[in-house]
Structures are given as C-alpha cells and as structure tokens.
Design a protein around this motif. Structure first.
Motif, PDB file in Angstrom:
ATOM      1  N   PHE A 161       0.817  -1.228   0.000  1.00 27.11           N
ATOM      2  CA  PHE A 161       0.000   0.000   0.000  1.00 27.11           C
ATOM      3  C   PHE A 161       0.845   1.269   0.000  1.00 27.11           C
ATOM      4  CE2 PHE A 161      -3.235  -2.992   1.281  1.00 27.11           C
ATOM      5  CZ  PHE A 161      -4.398  -2.462   0.743  1.00 27.11           C
ATOM      6  N   ARG A 162       2.135   1.124  -0.016  1.00 30.24           N
ATOM      7  CA  ARG A 162       2.985   2.307   0.141  1.00 30.24           C
ATOM      8  C   ARG A 162       2.746   3.344  -0.959  1.00 30.24           C
ATOM      9  NH1 ARG A 162       9.568   2.279   1.093  1.00 30.24           N
ATOM     10  NH2 ARG A 162       9.758   4.530   1.493  1.00 30.24           N
ATOM     11  N   GLY A 163       2.631   2.875  -2.188  1.00 33.85           N
ATOM     12  CA  GLY A 163       2.420   3.802  -3.297  1.00 33.85           C
ATOM     13  C   GLY A 163       1.106   4.547  -3.175  1.00 33.85           C
ATOM     14  N   LYS A 164       0.034   3.833  -2.784  1.00 33.96           N
ATOM     15  CA  LYS A 164      -1.270   4.474  -2.632  1.00 33.96           C
ATOM     16  C   LYS A 164      -1.258   5.505  -1.500  1.00 33.96           C
ATOM     17  CE  LYS A 164      -3.981   0.553  -4.354  1.00 33.96           C
ATOM     18  NZ  LYS A 164      -5.044  -0.424  -4.038  1.00 33.96           N
ATOM     19  N   VAL A 165      -0.558   5.182  -0.418  1.00 33.52           N
ATOM     20  CA  VAL A 165      -0.475   6.125   0.701  1.00 33.52           C
ATOM     21  C   VAL A 165       0.276   7.383   0.286  1.00 33.52           C
ATOM     22  CG1 VAL A 165       0.489   6.485   3.008  1.00 33.52           C
ATOM     23  CG2 VAL A 165      -0.674   4.335   2.470  1.00 33.52           C
ATOM     24  N   ALA A 206      -9.702   3.151   4.592  1.00 30.80           N
ATOM     25  CA  ALA A 206      -9.004   4.298   5.170  1.00 30.80           C
ATOM     26  C   ALA A 206      -8.433   5.199   4.084  1.00 30.80           C
ATOM     27  CB  ALA A 206      -7.888   3.818   6.094  1.00 30.80           C
ATOM     28  N   LEU A 207      -7.989   4.609   2.977  1.00 30.95           N
ATOM     29  CA  LEU A 207      -7.406   5.400   1.895  1.00 30.95           C
ATOM     30  C   LEU A 207      -8.468   6.037   1.008  1.00 30.95           C
ATOM     31  CD1 LEU A 207      -4.426   3.072   0.941  1.00 30.95           C
ATOM     32  CD2 LEU A 207      -4.304   5.309   2.047  1.00 30.95           C
ATOM     33  N   SER A 208      -9.707   5.598   1.136  1.00 31.06           N
ATOM     34  CA  SER A 208     -10.773   6.195   0.335  1.00 31.06           C
ATOM     35  C   SER A 208     -11.429   7.371   1.039  1.00 31.06           C
ATOM     36  CB  SER A 208     -11.841   5.153  -0.003  1.00 31.06           C
ATOM     37  OG  SER A 208     -12.532   4.751   1.169  1.00 31.06           O
TER      38      SER A 208
END
Length: 475
Positions: A161-165, A206-208
C-alpha cells in the motif's frame, strides 16, 4: 560506533565461503536465506552443507583455498580453524576491496554477522561489534519475545500500500501519522487475529476517506523520564518518545534518555537551574500549546515524575485552556529512586509509617514550611531541591523539636553511575557536606530509615566503595 549497520541485498549474488564444517554451515544457512549463490571451498565439506549448497544452485570445491576463487564474488566468509588460511583470505579479500568476515576474528573482519530477529521483510539486527557475541544473542532472544510474528505480515501489507499512501497524503507528516495509526490501531489488530483480508479491506477504506487540508490539532505527551537510568522508563513513555515530532526536555533528563527519542524529532532544551532558566516557565507553557496547535505531536520530557514538583500541572492548565489534547505518563520520582538505589526504605514498620515529600524551594523563593508537622516521629521526610537550604532545614527541624541525632542522607544523582551518598545527622550533615561537597540534583532524606543504608546499599560496587570511605571518615 565501531561498525555502520548495513543490510546487503545478496539475491542472485556470488559469495565465497571458505570452510566446510559446522560453523561454515551456519553461515551458509544465512547466506542461502538471503538468496546468495554460494561457492564453498574446503578439503572436507560436511554432508548437510553440501546438500544445502547444491540444492540452492551453488558450487562445491573440495580442495584448498586459492586467491583466484575471489573472482566475480561480492562477499567472502572464512570459517576455518586454520589461522594461516584465515589471514590469507583476509589479505586477499581486502586487496580486492571485497567485504570479508573471518569467524571469531574481529580484527580480520570488514563486516560482521549480527544476531538477527527475522520477521521478513522486517529485520532487526543486534551487534556488539564482535566484542561480545553471546550478549548480542541474549539480547536477540529478548527481542524475539517482544516482536510478534505478525509484524512480518504487517510490513508486507504496508509495502503493497505504500504507493497508494504516498499518492493520497502529500506531506511526510501526514504519511507518518497515517502509518502510525495503521500500525497501532484496528488494522493491525485484524492482522494479529489472523484476518489479513479484513485488514486489507480496512486499509482500502481508510485510503478512500477524504483528507482535510486543515492541519489537525496535535497532542502533548507529558512524560516522566524518571531519575536518570533509562531502564526505569515505562513502556508507554518509550512508545510516545518514539513517535513525537518535537521534544522539550529538562536539565534533569539524562542524555541517554534523550537519545531514545525519535531520531528525526526536533529537540528543544528548556532546562532550569536555580536562578538560571533557559526558557521561563510561562514561555514553555505557551510553546507547548503553539506547537500542538500547529498539528505536531509534542513530547514534554521531565525528570522524575511530572506531577511531583515538576510543574506539570501548570503546563497542562495552559493546554486545557487552549483546547489542546494531552496525555500524562507518570515517571519514577526522585524520592523513590534515590531511596531505593541507596538502600534506604522510605517506610519501614520499625522506623516510619508515613513519608512526606517536601520542596525546599517555594514559589516565593522561601522555605516557609509547616515545621511542627515535619518533626513528628515515625515518619520519613524527603526534601526536593533543598541542598542550598540544608543549613536552614536542619536548624528549623532541631528548633521545632527534632532530635539532633536524627539520621540524614544526601543522595546525589540517584540511580545513575554518578550516584553519591553522604550520611550524617541533623547536627553533623552540614559539616560533612563542607568536607565532601555535592551538587544538584541532590535529594535530602531525614528519618530513622537512613540507618538501614549501610546494611541495604546494593547499587554499583564503585558507589558502595565510595560510600564506605565516606562512612569510615564519619566514624
């Protein structure tokens, strides 16, 4: 720092291992787990090592070491019991600018194997610089019990998930706050309970969520750092020390404890000595509030306990008035530490059924205390910040009825290697202090429990010797 800790990427890289016994086999296991292609050279190679090397695509050479074997290698390990061969391997490797490890010979090593806690991809390495491998292994064993196995899975998921964060959160501060919340919140709990799918769904959720452009109000952690020994910190204190953005620390907080704070945190010294305040208290109060209102996590690190003559309550009043959230973490106060480390129980059924903590310096710079209350029998009185008023304290206690022969202990820098203990009575302690000067921070303990010091003193053999010399001089 004797060695710079580094992690080698050996996947698909050719490494030379000189030696064919059990020690060489242990090193081969580490190299193989790191993905290295191993060439082993030795007149004799044990069967398990041979199987390991061949099954991982390596090469076995049954014969003597030759310098030409170093060609196209990226790393060399010598694990033989022949000092001549070991010396030659070291000389050839360093001549070719190759990193080399000669087992059990630190002077021939340009790198060393640490003790490893493997939670791949999370790795923890512990090293004594080759000086005490057994101690490093013992520390690794302790870490094994403290670092759950699921940390590896959590680290793997974080990598996915690092790239999305990074795409969602534009600042380092926002990203750090998100990751810390993830690693310490319900997402991590799902992973702990063996439900990685739910953990990933929660990450996606959480990322949305929308991210506010307004900086969130930060928080202040009011943390007691204890008397100076880092091992007396609480787990919670250490956790908050590791996540604070800014650290405000006092004079009584030891450098060893400050070093345990997060490496990239901003550090601000706000220490105070008598008549010499680096930053006035009112300014400290406002600084804490301002930094938190900027969205920072602020660690207020105080020696001892922040609520025992530490002015922590004054600081929190300012924070509460400005709507700044805060947490308080108690610390071991100086009275507990100095008494324990000098072998003086604060209470004892035969000597004292109560204890009083007294400040030797009031707000108006007087010592206008309730002296009749302080001279009652069967109690221990502990004076903080009273060294410069010791003569006044002794005079007043005697004047109000305390016997002159009442034992007194002065404990300087309690719980640290610099600890010193001076024993006397209300009548004699000031003369002894002139003969053996002490400096702040020094705690004063008054009461019959001081008589137990000689019998119960346990901390630091050197300190014991110093104290024995002092008591001999007294006699």
């Amino acid at each position: 720092m004797d060695y710079l800790p580094l992690f080698f990427d050996l996947k698909g890289q050719s490494c030379l291992l000189v030696g064919g016994g059990d020690v060489a086999q242990r090193k081969a296991l580490l190299l193989e787990r790191a993905g290295a292609i191993i060439t082993v050279v030795s007149p004799e190679i044990n069967a398990e090592l041979a199987v390991l090397v061949e099954s991982s695509g390596g090469e076995l050479i049954r014969g003597d070491y030759q310098s030409g074997l170093l060609d196209n290698k990226v790393l060399v390990v010598a694990a033989t019991d022949n000092p001549v061969v070991n010396q030659q391997v070291h000389q050839d490797a360093t001549g070719n600018n190759l990193p080399v490890n000669v087992v059990d010979s630190p002077e021939l090593c340009t790198f060393i194997f640490p003790a490893i806690v493997d939670r791949s991809p999370l790795m923890v390495a512990v090293s004594s610089g080759g000086k005490s491998p057994v101690l490093a292994r013992l520390l690794r064993a302790r870490l094994e019990t403290l670092i759950p196995a699921y940390y590896g899975q959590l680290s793997e998921m974080a990598g996915r998930f690092r790239g999305k964060v990074k795409a969602k959160f534009k600042t380092i501060r926002q990203r750090r706050a998100f990751w810390e919340q993830m690693f310490q919140g319900p997402i991590a709990e799902k992973m702990i309970s063996g439900n990685p799918r739910s953990a990933e769904l929660m990450m996606e959720q959480a990322l949305s969520d929308e991210v506010s452009d307004e900086p969130a109000v930060g928080e202040v952690y009011l943390v007691g750092a204890g008397p100076g020994d880092p091992e007396l910190l609480t787990f919670k204190a250490l956790r908050l020390m590791q996540q604070a953005d800014v650290v405000l620390y006092d004079r009584l907080v030891s450098p060893e404890i400050v070093d345990l704070c997060r490496r990239d945190s901003d550090r601000i010294y706000v220490g105070k000595e008598r008549s010499n305040h680096a930053v006035p208290q009112e300014d400290i109060n406002e600084l804490l509030a301002r930094l938190a209102l900027e969205g920072k996590r602020v660690l207020r690190l105080k020696g001892g306990d922040p609520f025992i003559f530490g002015r922590g309550g004054e600081e929190l009043e300012t924070l509460a008035a400005q709507g700044v959230p805060f947490q308080v973490v108690p610390g071991i106060t100086a009275a507990s530490a100095c008494s324990s480390y000098s072998g003086i129980p604060l209470t004892h059924r035969d000597y004292a059924q109560s204890v009083k903590f007294i400040t030797g310096q009031l707000k108006n710079r007087t010592s206008d205390l309730n002296w009749p209350e302080l001279v009652h029998p069967n109690q221990t009185i502990v004076f903080y910040m009273g060294l410069h008023r010791l003569q006044h304290i002794c005079t007043q206690m005697i004047a109000h009825g305390k016997p002159e022969e009442t034992p007194v202990a002065l404990v300087q820098a309690g719980s640290t290697p610099q600890q010193k203990v001076l024993i006397g009575t209300l009548e004699t302690i000031n003369e002894k202090l002139k003969e053996t000067p002490l400096s702040p921070p020094t705690l004063t303990i008054v009461g019959e429990v001081v008589n137990l010091h000689e019998k119960l003193a346990w901390f630091n053999e050197a300190v014991k010797s110093d104290n024995h010399a002092l008591m001999t001089a007294e006699e």
